[in-house]
Scaffold this active site. Sequence first.
Site, PDB file in Angstrom:
ATOM      1  N   THR A 166       0.863  -1.193   0.000  1.00 13.89           N
ATOM      2  CA  THR A 166       0.000   0.000   0.000  1.00 13.89           C
ATOM      3  C   THR A 166       0.896   1.240   0.000  1.00 13.89           C
ATOM      4  O   THR A 166       1.332   1.677  -1.060  1.00 13.89           O
ATOM      5  CB  THR A 166      -0.976   0.003   1.200  1.00 13.89           C
ATOM      6  OG1 THR A 166      -0.252  -0.272   2.402  1.00 13.89           O
ATOM      7  CG2 THR A 166      -2.061  -1.030   1.017  1.00 13.89           C
ATOM      8  N   ASN A 180       0.530  10.524   5.560  1.00 11.98           N
ATOM      9  CA  ASN A 180      -0.725  10.221   6.252  1.00 11.98           C
ATOM     10  C   ASN A 180      -1.756  11.325   6.100  1.00 11.98           C
ATOM     11  O   ASN A 180      -2.963  11.063   6.138  1.00 11.98           O
ATOM     12  CB  ASN A 180      -0.437   9.913   7.711  1.00 11.98           C
ATOM     13  CG  ASN A 180       0.128   8.516   7.875  1.00 11.98           C
ATOM     14  OD1 ASN A 180      -0.581   7.533   7.809  1.00 11.98           O
ATOM     15  ND2 ASN A 180       1.444   8.423   8.047  1.00 11.98           N
ATOM     16  N   LYS A 195       4.142  -6.915   3.951  1.00 11.54           N
ATOM     17  CA  LYS A 195       3.904  -5.523   3.601  1.00 11.54           C
ATOM     18  C   LYS A 195       3.552  -4.747   4.855  1.00 11.54           C
ATOM     19  O   LYS A 195       3.064  -5.291   5.847  1.00 11.54           O
ATOM     20  CB  LYS A 195       2.809  -5.378   2.553  1.00 11.54           C
ATOM     21  CG  LYS A 195       1.415  -5.825   2.948  1.00 11.54           C
ATOM     22  CD  LYS A 195       0.603  -4.853   3.781  1.00 11.54           C
ATOM     23  CE  LYS A 195       0.534  -3.495   3.103  1.00 11.54           C
ATOM     24  NZ  LYS A 195      -0.316  -2.570   3.975  1.00 11.54           N
ATOM     25  N   THR A 228      -6.225  11.071  -0.526  1.00 13.38           N
ATOM     26  CA  THR A 228      -6.374  11.996  -1.663  1.00 13.38           C
ATOM     27  C   THR A 228      -5.625  11.485  -2.880  1.00 13.38           C
ATOM     28  O   THR A 228      -4.849  10.560  -2.797  1.00 13.38           O
ATOM     29  CB  THR A 228      -5.834  13.394  -1.286  1.00 13.38           C
ATOM     30  OG1 THR A 228      -4.449  13.277  -0.928  1.00 13.38           O
ATOM     31  CG2 THR A 228      -6.600  13.973  -0.132  1.00 13.38           C
ATOM     32  N   GLU A 239       6.888   4.615   6.963  1.00 14.73           N
ATOM     33  CA  GLU A 239       6.467   5.823   6.243  1.00 14.73           C
ATOM     34  C   GLU A 239       7.374   7.000   6.593  1.00 14.73           C
ATOM     35  O   GLU A 239       7.470   7.419   7.750  1.00 14.73           O
ATOM     36  CB  GLU A 239       5.015   6.140   6.576  1.00 14.73           C
ATOM     37  CG  GLU A 239       4.058   5.143   5.944  1.00 14.73           C
ATOM     38  CD  GLU A 239       2.621   5.321   6.362  1.00 14.73           C
ATOM     39  OE1 GLU A 239       1.754   4.756   5.677  1.00 14.73           O
ATOM     40  OE2 GLU A 239       2.364   5.999   7.373  1.00 14.73           O
ATOM     41  N   THR A 271      -0.480  -1.197   9.040  1.00 13.83           N
ATOM     42  CA  THR A 271      -1.255  -2.246   8.387  1.00 13.83           C
ATOM     43  C   THR A 271      -0.243  -3.274   7.914  1.00 13.83           C
ATOM     44  O   THR A 271       0.511  -3.026   6.992  1.00 13.83           O
ATOM     45  CB  THR A 271      -2.020  -1.662   7.188  1.00 13.83           C
ATOM     46  OG1 THR A 271      -2.661  -0.473   7.588  1.00 13.83           O
ATOM     47  CG2 THR A 271      -3.029  -2.616   6.662  1.00 13.83           C
TER      48      THR A 271
END
Length: 406
Positions: free
Chosen positions: A153, A401, A179, A406, A277, A190
Amino acid sequence: MAVGEEKLPPLHPVKGFRLGTTSAGIKTAGRPDLVVMEIAEGATVAGVFTRNAFCAAPVQQAKQYLAATTPRYFMVNTGNANAGTGAAGLRDSQSCCQAMASLAAINTDQVLPFSTGVIGEPLPVDKIIAALPAAQAALDSHGWEQAASGIMTTDTRPKAASVQIDCLGETITVTGIAKGAGMIKPNMATMLAYVATDAAIEQHLLEVMIEQAVNQSFNRITVDGDTSTNDACMLVATAQSSLAVVDDQQHPAYAMLQEAITGIFIELAQGLVRDGEGASKFVTVAVNGGQSEEECLKVAYTVAESPLVKTALFASDPNWGRLLAAIGRAGVENLDVDRISVYLNNVLIAANGCRAESYTEQQGVAAMASEEIIITINLDRGSDTATVWTSDLSHDYVRINAEYRT
């Protein structure tokens, strides 16, 4: 942005396990986002799932099906978590399982569903069902790398690991993919992980092995302290090798297999942190000298999840006061701060409750400049230890995040 080498290692196929990847256009047209995995008859399967009370529909279904029978297929979609979707989400998940079961001529409960992506949106069932034949047609024992990309993702790169070991004269393979980049603090992020071996392992023992492996790997990482609604980690033993079935912890192959499986789990778990991230640092927090592993973990996680520590790591700022503050608020009873020592890599920065006499700011700056940092905390109150892996907190984490939907 990620830390360390991006290149995947050679991924050895596992006899009795095939993977097929395609695009269902769930969120982005043409992007690989649907993976099916086929498991040979006679295999054993064990799984560990999120402890989040708002667990997603596919998690509920997978747990139910796994308790009822031995799975023959895993079905993974990205782009939509099918979480927070109530009874409709369960129906949608079941519809996809029924469609896959029909294609494979098996029972519905032999298909375990997994989803990852945005929470709270209806699963695009029609898109997934329409793409299943292509995923099934793509099934291949060499499909690990494509599947590793297909389950991503916000990940910037796929995560995979593989090893072959000589086990009592037989070559045994262990290969896995995972992942996850944000919402990472498994309590089993996640996070999804799938590991397979061609060894034959009795069901109860496989469950013991996955618990031990998870507790030394995926339960020792944190990116942001958030536990996902969709976490799942699956271990498959296909029984396709010539090695006699491993049915007891005293079996001569047990320790070798446990070590190999745990090693793959650790490599995958560290890969999630390296691709956290916005991550620019890979950080090991090692706590030694505790009275129990639990109190060592309290300290390690408090440090690893402190926003002030993580932003200092991003800035390469040796702000050791933030480390002391985090240690002090970890909730360890009767903690004698005068006995604690703290190291950045090999640099002693704090001892006897204050800055170490030998420490200089130049040493700290040099230690923090590295992409890979080890924070070592010695509590000097016992013999237990614990290690947690984490990342820094960067501008990009906030951007990723903030823009996620979007």
